[in-house]
Write a protein that holds these residues in place. Structure first.
Motif, PDB file in Angstrom:
ATOM      1  N   ILE A   1       0.754  -1.170  -0.046  1.00  0.00           N
ATOM      2  CA  ILE A   1      -0.098  -0.188  -0.007  1.00  0.00           C
ATOM      3  C   ILE A   1       0.899   1.200  -0.254  1.00  0.00           C
ATOM      4  O   ILE A   1       0.653   2.120  -0.762  1.00  0.00           O
ATOM      5  CB  ILE A   1      -1.076   0.007   1.374  1.00  0.00           C
ATOM      6  CG1 ILE A   1      -2.034  -1.127   1.138  1.00  0.00           C
ATOM      7  CG2 ILE A   1      -1.633   1.250   1.354  1.00  0.00           C
ATOM      8  CD1 ILE A   1      -2.754  -1.313   2.267  1.00  0.00           C
ATOM      9  N   ARG A   2       1.796   1.251   1.074  1.00  0.00           N
ATOM     10  CA  ARG A   2       2.875   2.510   0.946  1.00  0.00           C
ATOM     11  C   ARG A   2       3.551   2.720  -0.380  1.00  0.00           C
ATOM     12  O   ARG A   2       3.377   3.769  -0.775  1.00  0.00           O
ATOM     13  CB  ARG A   2       3.867   1.851   1.975  1.00  0.00           C
ATOM     14  CG  ARG A   2       4.903   3.042   2.105  1.00  0.00           C
ATOM     15  CD  ARG A   2       5.621   2.834   3.305  1.00  0.00           C
ATOM     16  NE  ARG A   2       7.219   3.538   3.074  1.00  0.00           N
ATOM     17  CZ  ARG A   2       8.257   3.171   3.729  1.00  0.00           C
ATOM     18  NH1 ARG A   2       8.282   2.379   4.834  1.00  0.00           N
ATOM     19  NH2 ARG A   2       9.417   3.813   3.499  1.00  0.00           N
ATOM     20  N   LEU A   3       4.219   1.478  -1.220  1.00  0.00           N
ATOM     21  CA  LEU A   3       4.749   1.628  -2.253  1.00  0.00           C
ATOM     22  C   LEU A   3       3.843   2.163  -3.310  1.00  0.00           C
ATOM     23  O   LEU A   3       4.236   2.808  -4.344  1.00  0.00           O
ATOM     24  CB  LEU A   3       5.553   0.701  -2.644  1.00  0.00           C
ATOM     25  CG  LEU A   3       6.622   0.115  -1.794  1.00  0.00           C
ATOM     26  CD1 LEU A   3       7.181  -1.114  -2.228  1.00  0.00           C
ATOM     27  CD2 LEU A   3       7.879   1.311  -1.925  1.00  0.00           C
ATOM     28  N   ALA A   4       2.525   1.621  -3.546  1.00  0.00           N
ATOM     29  CA  ALA A   4       1.337   1.975  -4.396  1.00  0.00           C
ATOM     30  C   ALA A   4       1.233   3.518  -4.267  1.00  0.00           C
ATOM     31  O   ALA A   4       1.200   4.247  -5.233  1.00  0.00           O
ATOM     32  CB  ALA A   4       0.166   1.233  -4.125  1.00  0.00           C
ATOM     33  N   GLN A   5       1.122   3.905  -2.972  1.00  0.00           N
ATOM     34  CA  GLN A   5       0.786   5.371  -2.829  1.00  0.00           C
ATOM     35  C   GLN A   5       1.915   6.356  -3.444  1.00  0.00           C
ATOM     36  O   GLN A   5       1.686   7.230  -3.889  1.00  0.00           O
ATOM     37  CB  GLN A   5       0.563   5.755  -1.298  1.00  0.00           C
ATOM     38  CG  GLN A   5      -0.765   4.946  -1.015  1.00  0.00           C
ATOM     39  CD  GLN A   5      -1.117   5.085   0.717  1.00  0.00           C
ATOM     40  OE1 GLN A   5      -0.102   5.043   1.459  1.00  0.00           O
ATOM     41  NE2 GLN A   5      -2.341   4.908   0.944  1.00  0.00           N
ATOM     42  N   GLN A   6       3.069   5.759  -3.054  1.00  0.00           N
ATOM     43  CA  GLN A   6       4.310   6.448  -3.707  1.00  0.00           C
ATOM     44  C   GLN A   6       4.457   6.508  -5.146  1.00  0.00           C
ATOM     45  O   GLN A   6       5.168   7.157  -5.934  1.00  0.00           O
ATOM     46  CB  GLN A   6       5.698   6.047  -3.189  1.00  0.00           C
ATOM     47  CG  GLN A   6       5.768   6.128  -1.846  1.00  0.00           C
ATOM     48  CD  GLN A   6       7.126   5.451  -1.161  1.00  0.00           C
ATOM     49  OE1 GLN A   6       7.697   5.106  -1.914  1.00  0.00           O
ATOM     50  NE2 GLN A   6       7.206   5.628   0.083  1.00  0.00           N
ATOM     51  N   ASN A   7       3.751   5.565  -5.815  1.00  0.00           N
ATOM     52  CA  ASN A   7       4.056   5.246  -7.289  1.00  0.00           C
ATOM     53  C   ASN A   7       2.988   5.215  -8.246  1.00  0.00           C
ATOM     54  O   ASN A   7       2.878   4.611  -9.293  1.00  0.00           O
ATOM     55  CB  ASN A   7       4.797   3.827  -7.473  1.00  0.00           C
ATOM     56  CG  ASN A   7       6.085   4.018  -7.047  1.00  0.00           C
ATOM     57  OD1 ASN A   7       7.102   4.391  -7.500  1.00  0.00           O
ATOM     58  ND2 ASN A   7       6.420   3.345  -5.544  1.00  0.00           N
ATOM     59  N   GLY A   8       1.845   5.678  -7.563  1.00  0.00           N
ATOM     60  CA  GLY A   8       0.542   5.887  -8.672  1.00  0.00           C
ATOM     61  C   GLY A   8      -0.078   4.680  -9.087  1.00  0.00           C
ATOM     62  O   GLY A   8      -0.788   4.604  -9.953  1.00  0.00           O
ATOM     63  N   VAL A   9      -0.172   3.687  -8.135  1.00  0.00           N
ATOM     64  CA  VAL A   9      -0.846   2.362  -8.335  1.00  0.00           C
ATOM     65  C   VAL A   9      -2.052   2.340  -7.265  1.00  0.00           C
ATOM     66  O   VAL A   9      -2.099   2.962  -6.220  1.00  0.00           O
ATOM     67  CB  VAL A   9      -0.108   1.153  -8.181  1.00  0.00           C
ATOM     68  CG1 VAL A   9      -0.757   0.026  -8.016  1.00  0.00           C
ATOM     69  CG2 VAL A   9       1.002   1.130  -9.181  1.00  0.00           C
ATOM     70  N   ASP A  10      -3.102   1.837  -7.871  1.00  0.00           N
ATOM     71  CA  ASP A  10      -4.410   1.661  -6.922  1.00  0.00           C
ATOM     72  C   ASP A  10      -3.938   0.984  -5.407  1.00  0.00           C
ATOM     73  O   ASP A  10      -3.553  -0.166  -5.425  1.00  0.00           O
ATOM     74  CB  ASP A  10      -5.489   0.880  -7.700  1.00  0.00           C
ATOM     75  CG  ASP A  10      -6.734   0.658  -6.710  1.00  0.00           C
ATOM     76  OD1 ASP A  10      -6.618   0.499  -5.523  1.00  0.00           O
ATOM     77  OD2 ASP A  10      -7.643   0.577  -7.253  1.00  0.00           O
ATOM     78  N   PRO A  11      -3.962   1.598  -4.263  1.00  0.00           N
ATOM     79  CA  PRO A  11      -3.592   0.936  -3.149  1.00  0.00           C
ATOM     80  C   PRO A  11      -4.455  -0.352  -2.858  1.00  0.00           C
ATOM     81  O   PRO A  11      -3.642  -1.267  -2.213  1.00  0.00           O
ATOM     82  CB  PRO A  11      -3.791   2.007  -2.190  1.00  0.00           C
ATOM     83  CG  PRO A  11      -3.754   3.181  -2.654  1.00  0.00           C
ATOM     84  CD  PRO A  11      -4.473   2.886  -4.227  1.00  0.00           C
TER      85      PRO A  11
END
Length: 194
Positions: A35-45
């Motif tokens: 979730i953290r990496l998704a938020q940093q990289n524009g992916v659906d958390p």
């Protein structure tokens, strides 16, 4: 069609039922880091959370289950020469689809590639699961903090860091290395040297 958040809620108990408590707790930590990496990289958390939760769904299955799935899905027979370390990703994705009803090709691809990596064509979600599995907050090994720092700055550089470290570790232990891991490393090395 169910949302990722609905699927996450629906399958959590099934995932837990297939795993020891330690492995399930690891999956929860991977979910959180994804979730953290998704938020940093524009992916659906929520998509990242679902992929992180299920990535090790098949990790503790008996060998016979994997061998049967390789035959049933007509996968490369050479897979039989490997072990659960490879099977739980490559073959596990089929079990996730068959048993959990998750058919999102991006999530299944992320599961397939979470142990071996893939070249620079790897989806952002696959990179996220690859790195979340390596860096989740329960991990404590030499270089993990460096890996977290690099990945926070560049997901791609993080993937390359993990491939370098994994190859180095496996070689230092005299372990067999799955050919796709070499291919993944070489593709990233070429990418960063050009």
């Amino acid at each position: 069609m169910a949302t990722y958040a609905q699927q996450l809620k629906a399958v959590e108990g099934q995932v837990q039922s297939q795993l020891s408590d330690g492995r399930f707790q690891h999956c929860l930590r991977v979910k959180d880091y994804a979730i953290r990496l998704a938020q940093q990289n524009g992916v659906d958390p929520d998509q990242a959370a679902l992929a992180g939760l299920v990535h090790d769904y098949a990790k503790e299955r008996p060998t016979e289950d994997f061998l049967a799935a390789i035959d049933r899905h007509h996968l490369d027979p050479d897979l039989k020469n490997w072990s659960r370390a490879i099977w739980h990703g490559v073959v596990g994705a089929y079990m996730i689809k068959d048993e959990l009803g998750i058919d999102d090709p991006t999530i299944l691809d992320a599961v397939v590639n979470h142990t071996t990596g893939e070249g620079v064509t790897m989806s952002t979600l696959a990179k996220i699961v690859f790195m979340a599995d390596y860096l989740e907050l329960g991990r404590d090994f030499p270089g993990v903090e460096e890996g977290r720092r690099i990945t926070d700055q560049s997901l791609d550089q993080g993937v390359f860091y993990q491939l370098k470290e994994t190859l180095s570790f496996l070689a230092s232990q005299g372990k067999l290395i799955y050919p796709k891991t070499f291919t993944s490393y070489n593709d990233w090395a070429k990418h960063f040297s050009s």
